[in-house]
Design an enzyme around this catalytic site. Structure first.
Site, short mmCIF file in Angstrom:
data_model
loop_
_atom_site.label_atom_id
_atom_site.label_comp_id
_atom_site.label_asym_id
_atom_site.label_seq_id
_atom_site.Cartn_x
_atom_site.Cartn_y
_atom_site.Cartn_z
N LYS A 54 0.84 -1.19 0.12
CA LYS A 54 -0.11 -0.13 0.06
C LYS A 54 0.66 1.21 0.08
O LYS A 54 0.67 2.23 -0.83
CB LYS A 54 -0.84 -0.11 1.11
CG LYS A 54 -1.73 1.15 1.56
CD LYS A 54 -2.89 0.87 2.36
CE LYS A 54 -2.60 0.99 3.77
NZ LYS A 54 -2.03 2.55 4.31
N SER A 55 1.80 1.29 1.06
CA SER A 55 2.69 2.46 1.00
C SER A 55 3.41 2.83 -0.32
O SER A 55 3.47 3.88 -0.95
CB SER A 55 3.77 2.11 2.16
OG SER A 55 3.26 2.57 3.32
N ARG A 104 2.92 6.01 -3.35
CA ARG A 104 4.04 6.84 -3.74
C ARG A 104 4.25 6.53 -5.35
O ARG A 104 4.72 7.54 -5.91
CB ARG A 104 5.37 6.29 -2.87
CG ARG A 104 5.47 6.95 -1.56
CD ARG A 104 6.27 6.06 -0.72
NE ARG A 104 6.35 6.75 0.66
CZ ARG A 104 5.39 6.54 1.75
NH1 ARG A 104 4.60 5.47 1.44
NH2 ARG A 104 5.75 6.93 2.83
N ARG A 113 -7.99 12.71 12.75
CA ARG A 113 -6.45 12.45 12.92
C ARG A 113 -5.58 14.01 13.06
O ARG A 113 -5.88 14.81 12.21
CB ARG A 113 -5.90 11.52 11.74
CG ARG A 113 -6.71 10.01 12.11
CD ARG A 113 -6.28 8.85 11.00
NE ARG A 113 -4.87 8.80 11.10
CZ ARG A 113 -4.20 7.97 10.19
NH1 ARG A 113 -4.94 7.43 9.32
NH2 ARG A 113 -2.91 7.68 10.61
N ASP A 152 2.49 -0.92 12.08
CA ASP A 152 1.02 -1.25 11.53
C ASP A 152 0.83 -2.82 11.82
O ASP A 152 -0.39 -3.09 11.96
CB ASP A 152 0.91 -1.01 10.05
CG ASP A 152 0.94 0.25 9.51
OD1 ASP A 152 0.47 1.08 10.58
OD2 ASP A 152 1.18 0.65 8.45
N LYS A 156 -3.73 6.32 14.61
CA LYS A 156 -3.92 5.71 13.64
C LYS A 156 -5.60 5.54 13.20
O LYS A 156 -6.21 6.52 13.69
CB LYS A 156 -3.44 4.34 13.61
CG LYS A 156 -1.95 4.19 13.92
CD LYS A 156 -0.99 4.54 12.81
CE LYS A 156 0.24 5.02 12.99
NZ LYS A 156 1.05 5.47 12.05
C1 S3P Z 1 2.74 4.92 6.37
C2 S3P Z 1 3.40 5.37 7.24
C3 S3P Z 1 3.22 5.21 8.51
C4 S3P Z 1 1.90 3.93 8.42
C5 S3P Z 1 1.00 3.94 7.54
C6 S3P Z 1 1.47 4.22 6.15
C7 S3P Z 1 3.16 5.49 4.86
O1 S3P Z 1 2.48 6.07 9.31
O2 S3P Z 1 1.31 3.77 9.80
O3 S3P Z 1 -0.11 3.09 7.46
O4 S3P Z 1 2.85 5.00 3.81
O5 S3P Z 1 4.28 6.48 4.88
P1 S3P Z 1 3.51 6.92 9.91
O6 S3P Z 1 4.54 7.08 9.31
O7 S3P Z 1 2.61 8.31 10.60
O8 S3P Z 1 3.88 6.29 11.54
#
Ligand code: S3P
Length: 425
Positions: A22-23, A27, A121, A311, A338
């Site tokens: 997902k991350s 990007r 948030r 996570d 979160k």
């Molecule tokens: C993420 C970073 C994390 C994670 C989130 C996805 C990202 O958050 O908890 O699910 O894609 O950069 P934080 O960087 O705020 O801890």
């Protein structure tokens, strides 16, 4: 959609390809939209969160087309167009925080909105550093909606109190448009997908220890192949460890060291987990792992390990209920910010099914090993990871549990149930 969890007695067996990270998917969409020309993203996530990022860039004039259901073509002029409406980030913190960094330095105004959970948030963590760079942002009480008035930015040297990839990435993306150089220093290293992908696309970016520095750069389009999401794999790793007679192989999984805290923890709990093969794809480590049912023991999780498994902490809590002795999680206060307050939500829901778990301000303590009784109705609190963690708990409960609003899993992992079905024989 409500979902009752089926108890599995025969164990999990076989091989599985975990869907895309997902991350990295977020990007890939964002950076390809900023690069002039045609980018190809292979194995793009089907989760609602990355699709929120995609829609945001479509609304700013970027041409996107699915060649097949997992291959995405992005054609961009390299410049974003002023959006005609508010940009909806849905449930996605990554979309809102990273896109804010991109929008702060544009020559147009924009408004970012989110769903009920995202609107609660904290956004001060990005508004503060962006304002130090000269950004103009309006937000009531530092929460979404965020009104961003595009302006010229200048670089800063930012010492962050949080180890947060979202904060770091937001500042670095603003730095792409800022005069001079922009540096971010973190207390511990958080996931570094932004740094790796920006480098892969030609940005002027350097990493020295916990400091990342970027200068104004033009990105070049690329072919980006996305690996499997280790955060999604965590549910299968945990399930295989706690359901007797299980043995599974997970293929093409992202093994970036800033994300593999779960593997370190499983090893320190005495879990049988092996990395079978490892390679580099699009600037990221990827490989196959094998996991087998194991007798586990409790462990301590704190400090620099936390951002490497942030996570995965809800499912680690589930795992710890099946480990002998105490598991102590500390230094994880940001879990409260979160998609839900994951400290109180996981503690509440695990208590309902018989776990011996205590809430701490910055984590929790689990006394194991306990038989989980089950037979309860579980809340999901708009939180995909809570839903999936409790599903794993349900596999070892004496009585079935019912998880309410299970379709929150679609946020990151719409294929979750199908993937489990593949491993049950
Ligand atoms: C993420 C970073 C994390 C994670 C989130 C996805 C990202 O958050 O908890 O699910 O894609 O950069 P934080 O960087 O705020 O801890």
């Amino acid at each position: 959609m409500n979902k009752s969890v089926v108890k599995i007695t025969s164990g999990l067996r076989g091989q599985l390809e975990i869907p895309a990270d997902k991350s990295i998917s977020h990007r890939a969409v964002m950076f390809s939209s900023l690069a002039k020309g045609k980018s190809i993203i292979k194995n793009f996530s089907q989760g609602q969160d990355p699709l929120s990022s995609l829609k945001v860039f479509q609304a700013m004039g970027v041409d996107t087309r699915f060649i097949d259901n997992r291959t995405l073509e992005i054609v961009s002029s390299g410049e974003l167009m002023p959006p005609a409406m508010t940009l909806n980030c849905g449930n996605s913190g990554t979309t809102m925080r990273l896109v804010s960094g991109i929008l702060a330095g544009q020559n147009f105004n924009s408004v970012l909105i989110g769903d009920e959970s995202l609107s609660k948030r904290p956004m001060k963590r990005i508004i503060e550093p962006l304002e130090l760079m000269g950004a103009k942002i309006k937000a009531i009480d530092n929460h979404a909606p965020l009104s961003i008035f595009g302006t010229r930015l200048h670089g800063i040297n930012y010492v962050s109190k949080l180890a947060s990839a979202q904060v770091k990435s937001c500042i670095l993306l603003a730095g792409l448009y800022a005069e001079g150089k922009t540096s971010v220093i973190e207390p511990y290293i958080s996931r570094d997908h932004t740094e790796r992908m920006l480098k892969y696309m030609g940005a002027d970016i350097d990493v020295t220890g916990k400091t990342v520095t970027i200068r104004q750069s033009e990105l070049k389009p690329q072919i980006i192949e996305i690996c499997g999401d280790i955060s999604s794999a965590a549910y299968f790793i945990a399930a295989a460890l706690v359901v007797p007679k299980s043995k599974i192989i997970l293929k093409n999984l992202g093994l970036n060291p800033t994300r593999t805290g779960i593997i370190d923890v499983v090893q320190s709990m005495g879990g049988n987990i092996k990395i079978l093969a490892q390679r580099q794809v699009a600037g990221e480590e990827q490989g196959d792992i094998e996991v087998e049912y194991s007798e586990l023991k409790g462990c301590n999780i704190c400090g620099e390990l936390i951002p490497r498994l942030i996570d995965e902490l809800p499912v680690i809590a589930v795992l710890a209920t099946q480990a002998e002795g105490d598991t102590i999680v500390k230094d994880a206060k940001d879990l409260r910010n979160k998609e839900s307050d994951r400290i109180s939500t996981i503690v509440n829901e695990l208590k309902k099914i018989g776990a011996d778990i205590e809430e701490l301000e910055d984590g929790f303590v689990i006394h194991g090993k306990t038989k989980l009784t089950g037979g309860a109705e579980i809340e999901t609190y708009h939180d995909h990871r809570l839903a999936m963690s409790m599903y794993v708990a349900g596999l070892v409960c004496e009585k079935q549990i019912l998880i309410k609003d299970f379709d929150w899993v679609n946020i990151s992992f719409p294929e979750f149930c199908k993937c489990f079905e593949k491993l049950i024989y």
